[in-house]
Structure formats: C-alpha cells, structure tokens
Design a protein around this motif. Structure first.
Motif, PDB file in Angstrom:
ATOM      1  N   GLY A 144       0.881  -1.110   0.076  1.00 41.91           N
ATOM      2  CA  GLY A 144      -0.149  -0.113   0.112  1.00 41.91           C
ATOM      3  C   GLY A 144       0.766   1.341   0.137  1.00 41.91           C
ATOM      4  O   GLY A 144       0.157   2.417  -0.053  1.00 41.91           O
ATOM      5  N   LYS A 145       1.965   1.260   0.199  1.00 45.04           N
ATOM      6  CA  LYS A 145       3.043   2.484  -0.086  1.00 45.04           C
ATOM      7  C   LYS A 145       2.799   2.801  -1.371  1.00 45.04           C
ATOM      8  O   LYS A 145       2.834   2.427  -2.397  1.00 45.04           O
ATOM      9  N   ASN A 146       3.123   4.186  -1.557  1.00 45.88           N
ATOM     10  CA  ASN A 146       3.021   5.097  -2.577  1.00 45.88           C
ATOM     11  C   ASN A 146       4.622   5.183  -2.883  1.00 45.88           C
ATOM     12  O   ASN A 146       5.330   5.700  -2.182  1.00 45.88           O
ATOM     13  N   VAL A 147       5.043   4.867  -4.146  1.00 48.72           N
ATOM     14  CA  VAL A 147       6.605   4.796  -4.337  1.00 48.72           C
ATOM     15  C   VAL A 147       6.604   5.679  -5.613  1.00 48.72           C
ATOM     16  O   VAL A 147       6.086   5.383  -6.644  1.00 48.72           O
ATOM     17  N   CYS A 148       7.487   6.532  -5.587  1.00 54.29           N
ATOM     18  CA  CYS A 148       7.848   7.377  -6.976  1.00 54.29           C
ATOM     19  C   CYS A 148       9.299   6.979  -7.283  1.00 54.29           C
ATOM     20  O   CYS A 148      10.280   6.802  -6.537  1.00 54.29           O
ATOM     21  N   ILE A 149       9.340   6.422  -8.388  1.00 54.71           N
ATOM     22  CA  ILE A 149      10.853   5.640  -9.347  1.00 54.71           C
ATOM     23  C   ILE A 149      11.130   6.928 -10.079  1.00 54.71           C
ATOM     24  O   ILE A 149      10.281   7.134 -11.030  1.00 54.71           O
ATOM     25  N   ILE A 150      12.421   7.433 -10.026  1.00 50.62           N
ATOM     26  CA  ILE A 150      12.782   8.333 -10.959  1.00 50.62           C
ATOM     27  C   ILE A 150      13.932   7.554 -11.609  1.00 50.62           C
ATOM     28  O   ILE A 150      15.184   7.497 -11.252  1.00 50.62           O
ATOM     29  N   GLY A 151      13.728   7.333 -12.965  1.00 53.73           N
ATOM     30  CA  GLY A 151      14.675   6.774 -13.960  1.00 53.73           C
ATOM     31  C   GLY A 151      13.785   5.542 -14.341  1.00 53.73           C
ATOM     32  O   GLY A 151      13.093   4.599 -13.651  1.00 53.73           O
ATOM     33  N   SER A 152      13.655   5.273 -15.730  1.00 56.75           N
ATOM     34  CA  SER A 152      13.085   4.289 -16.351  1.00 56.75           C
ATOM     35  C   SER A 152      13.870   3.345 -17.019  1.00 56.75           C
ATOM     36  O   SER A 152      13.239   2.734 -18.075  1.00 56.75           O
ATOM     37  N   SER A 153      15.026   3.103 -16.809  1.00 58.20           N
ATOM     38  CA  SER A 153      15.946   2.092 -17.330  1.00 58.20           C
ATOM     39  C   SER A 153      15.547   0.636 -17.430  1.00 58.20           C
ATOM     40  O   SER A 153      14.803   0.271 -16.522  1.00 58.20           O
ATOM     41  N   ASP A 154      15.955  -0.092 -18.482  1.00 58.14           N
ATOM     42  CA  ASP A 154      15.744  -1.313 -18.221  1.00 58.14           C
ATOM     43  C   ASP A 154      16.506  -2.189 -17.060  1.00 58.14           C
ATOM     44  O   ASP A 154      16.240  -3.148 -16.701  1.00 58.14           O
ATOM     45  N   ILE A 155      17.595  -1.474 -16.593  1.00 60.98           N
ATOM     46  CA  ILE A 155      18.459  -2.003 -15.705  1.00 60.98           C
ATOM     47  C   ILE A 155      17.850  -1.952 -14.270  1.00 60.98           C
ATOM     48  O   ILE A 155      18.185  -2.715 -13.499  1.00 60.98           O
ATOM     49  N   VAL A 156      17.328  -0.718 -14.002  1.00 54.70           N
ATOM     50  CA  VAL A 156      16.821  -0.366 -12.651  1.00 54.70           C
ATOM     51  C   VAL A 156      15.337   0.048 -12.610  1.00 54.70           C
ATOM     52  O   VAL A 156      14.746  -0.635 -11.889  1.00 54.70           O
ATOM     53  N   GLY A 157      15.202   1.164 -13.360  1.00 52.71           N
ATOM     54  CA  GLY A 157      13.819   1.538 -13.034  1.00 52.71           C
ATOM     55  C   GLY A 157      12.622   0.701 -13.312  1.00 52.71           C
ATOM     56  O   GLY A 157      11.686   0.474 -12.584  1.00 52.71           O
ATOM     57  N   LYS A 158      12.503  -0.127 -14.747  1.00 54.63           N
ATOM     58  CA  LYS A 158      11.516  -0.853 -15.316  1.00 54.63           C
ATOM     59  C   LYS A 158      11.462  -2.071 -14.244  1.00 54.63           C
ATOM     60  O   LYS A 158      10.204  -2.244 -13.815  1.00 54.63           O
ATOM     61  N   PRO A 159      12.441  -2.871 -14.002  1.00 55.00           N
ATOM     62  CA  PRO A 159      12.441  -4.060 -13.236  1.00 55.00           C
ATOM     63  C   PRO A 159      12.066  -3.696 -11.587  1.00 55.00           C
ATOM     64  O   PRO A 159      11.351  -4.429 -11.102  1.00 55.00           O
ATOM     65  N   MET A 160      12.519  -2.559 -11.088  1.00 54.65           N
ATOM     66  CA  MET A 160      12.257  -2.061 -10.009  1.00 54.65           C
ATOM     67  C   MET A 160      10.602  -1.850  -9.631  1.00 54.65           C
ATOM     68  O   MET A 160       9.964  -2.210  -8.566  1.00 54.65           O
ATOM     69  N   ALA A 161      10.188  -1.233 -10.788  1.00 55.70           N
ATOM     70  CA  ALA A 161       8.629  -1.073 -10.661  1.00 55.70           C
ATOM     71  C   ALA A 161       8.034  -2.333 -10.781  1.00 55.70           C
ATOM     72  O   ALA A 161       6.869  -2.381  -9.911  1.00 55.70           O
ATOM     73  N   SER A 162       8.257  -3.159 -11.515  1.00 53.22           N
ATOM     74  CA  SER A 162       7.682  -4.645 -11.539  1.00 53.22           C
ATOM     75  C   SER A 162       7.740  -5.289 -10.193  1.00 53.22           C
ATOM     76  O   SER A 162       6.745  -5.785  -9.538  1.00 53.22           O
ATOM     77  N   LEU A 163       8.892  -5.427  -9.462  1.00 53.42           N
ATOM     78  CA  LEU A 163       9.022  -5.944  -8.163  1.00 53.42           C
ATOM     79  C   LEU A 163       8.293  -5.376  -7.117  1.00 53.42           C
ATOM     80  O   LEU A 163       7.776  -5.937  -6.509  1.00 53.42           O
ATOM     81  N   LEU A 164       8.133  -3.984  -7.268  1.00 47.37           N
ATOM     82  CA  LEU A 164       7.274  -3.342  -6.237  1.00 47.37           C
ATOM     83  C   LEU A 164       5.701  -3.438  -6.456  1.00 47.37           C
ATOM     84  O   LEU A 164       5.142  -3.396  -5.464  1.00 47.37           O
TER      85      LEU A 164
END
Length: 284
Positions: A157-177
């Motif tokens: 339920g936490k609101n998370v803001c990811i800054i950066g949408s790279s294939d290495i960090v941003g996109k996979p980070m979003a999927s895991l969250l």
C-alpha cells in the motif's frame, strides 16, 4: 533517521553465499561458475568486473573473465557466448554493459541462455519477473528489495515514486514493487513537475544519474529514500542523485552513496549464480 547500510548487508549476504557454495561442493560435488565478458576499455566497467571476480573468489565460486578489445565484432562476441552457453562449468554468464556502439545490446543479451542469465536481462527472465514467477532478477533492484526486507520496511500500500525508467533499474524496480503490492509511479527526465510526484510518495527511488536531482523540499517528512545514482564530482568525490546532507534529517530511512545500494549489486549477482548452480543440479 536510519541509514540503510548496504555495505554491511552485502557482507552478510556474501557470507550466506559462501556457506551455500561450500554445502554445494560437499553435498553435491557442484562448484558454481560465473563468466564475465568485458568488451572495450571503459575504466569504470573494468573496475566493476574486477570487483565481481574478487567477490567470486572469496565466495568459492569459479570465475572466468574474458577481456575483449573494443574492435571485437558482434559475431565474435556471439560465438564466445555460444561457447559459454555450452560450457558445463559455467552456471552464469554476464556481459558487462555498455558494449561498444557497433554491437547490438539486445542481440547479445538474447543470445545468453536464460538459465545462465544471472543478470536477469534476458526477455525470458524479464517476462517471468513481470508475471511474478520465479526468475533471475536484475541484481540492483533485487538488492533494493533485500534491503527493504532486512530493515522490515513494509511495502504493501505504500506510494512509491521511481525516478529513472531504465531496463536495468527503473523498469524492473517498478515490477518488483508492483508484485509486492505497492502503488508505483515511474518518472523520467521528461516528467513535468517532478516535485509534485515525489511529494506524493512514501518511498522515493532515484536512479537518474544527476547530482542533487532530489532535494529536501521535494520529499515528505519521514520519507524513505533509496539513492541508486553514482556520480563522480570534479574533486573525485562519489555522490548519488539525492542531496544527502539536505535530506537526511527529514527521512526515516536513507541510503548513503557510496556504501548504500552499490555493494548490494555484486552480492545479489552471487546469489543468482548460486541459484543457477542449484537449478543445474536439480535438472540432472
């Protein structure tokens, strides 16, 4: 404010890996093996590859480093990958990015056997990760998730803001969250009014490669800050993407740079390599 100490946590994980490797050797006669390929003479990449090699040796993992000249052709690199795919000593294959411009990164990553893709970049593993199925996870986002676990940070339920949408960090980070039941926004260099997004967030994860991109006025009191950025100033000092001094007294948790997310990347790569070795033994 609690400092998220990636250095001490990475040492803990490396010790876990060392014990797992010793058990595999004694009980199954299996020695996990990792091959790293470095094409070109990028100094930062060379330092990183050397660190991986040393970490493997300390953990008891068999390690190969293939250093190739920047003139290496794509065909030559693909032949090397094919050879490593068929090498029973190797459980993991990692091509250090970036590769020279004349080599197509996607073609190279797709050539790696998905069962040896310990970097988690092959579309097979990416697809399984997005679908919340067992997969090799990209090491940096994997490390961030382990930090959340270690420090008992509840993501539901936490609101998370990811800054950066790279294939290495941003996109996979979003999927895991998303898989962890967090509510996720992904911003990038084109995002309008970035501050409006970060002020809505309980957790801000920054991986954009810009010094002082996130300042104290952009975060809420008690926010959790994960700084994945690594930037070298003119004086040689390493800093992240967050104004650490300005933000630290406003946060509940924050990662330092260096010593935060960075050390976790190699530790989780070792975890993936051991996982690949166990899967190899299971397939037997």
């Amino acid at each position: 404010m609690t400092l998220l100490d990636g250095k001490s946590l990475s040492n803990k994980i490396k010790e876990e890996v060392r014990v797992e490797v010793e058990q595999l050797k004694q009980e199954k006669g299996v020695t996990p093996g990792l091959a790293v390929v470095l094409v070109g003479d990028d100094a930062a990449s060379a330092t990183y590859v050397n660190s991986k090699h040393k970490a493997c040796e300390k953990a008891g993992i068999y390690s190969e480093v293939h250093k190739k000249d920047s003139s290496t052709t794509q065909e030559e690199l693909l032949k090397l990958i094919e050879k490593m795919n068929n090498d029973p000593k190797l459980d993991g294959i990692l091509v250090q990015l970036p590769v020279p411009e004349h080599i197509d990164t996607t073609t190279v990553l797709e050539a790696i056997n998905p069962l040896k893709d310990v970097d988690g970049f092959h579309p097979y593993n990416v697809g399984r990760m997005v679908s919340n199925l067992d997969a090799f996870l990209p090491a940096t986002p994997f490390g961030v998730m382990r930090m959340f676990q270690e420090y008992n940070i509840d993501l539901i339920g936490k609101n998370v803001c990811i800054i950066g949408s790279s294939d290495i960090v941003g996109k996979p980070m979003a999927s895991l969250l998303i898989n962890a039941k967090a509510t996720v926004e992904v911003c990038n260099s084109k995002t309008k009014d970035l501050k409006a997004h970060t002020l809505r967030a309980d957790i801000v994860i920054v991986a954009a490669g810009r010094v002082n991109l996130v300042t104290a006025d952009m975060i809420n009191e008690g926010a959790i800050i994960i700084d994945v950025g690594i930037n070298r100033l003119d004086n040689g000092k390493l800093v992240g993407d967050v104004d650490f001094e300005g933000c630290k007294d406003k946060c509940s948790f924050i990662t330092p740079v260096p010593g935060g997310v960075g050390p976790m990347t190699i530790a989780m790569l070792l975890k993936n390599t051991v996982k690949a070795a166990k899967l190899r033994e299971k397939r037997k």
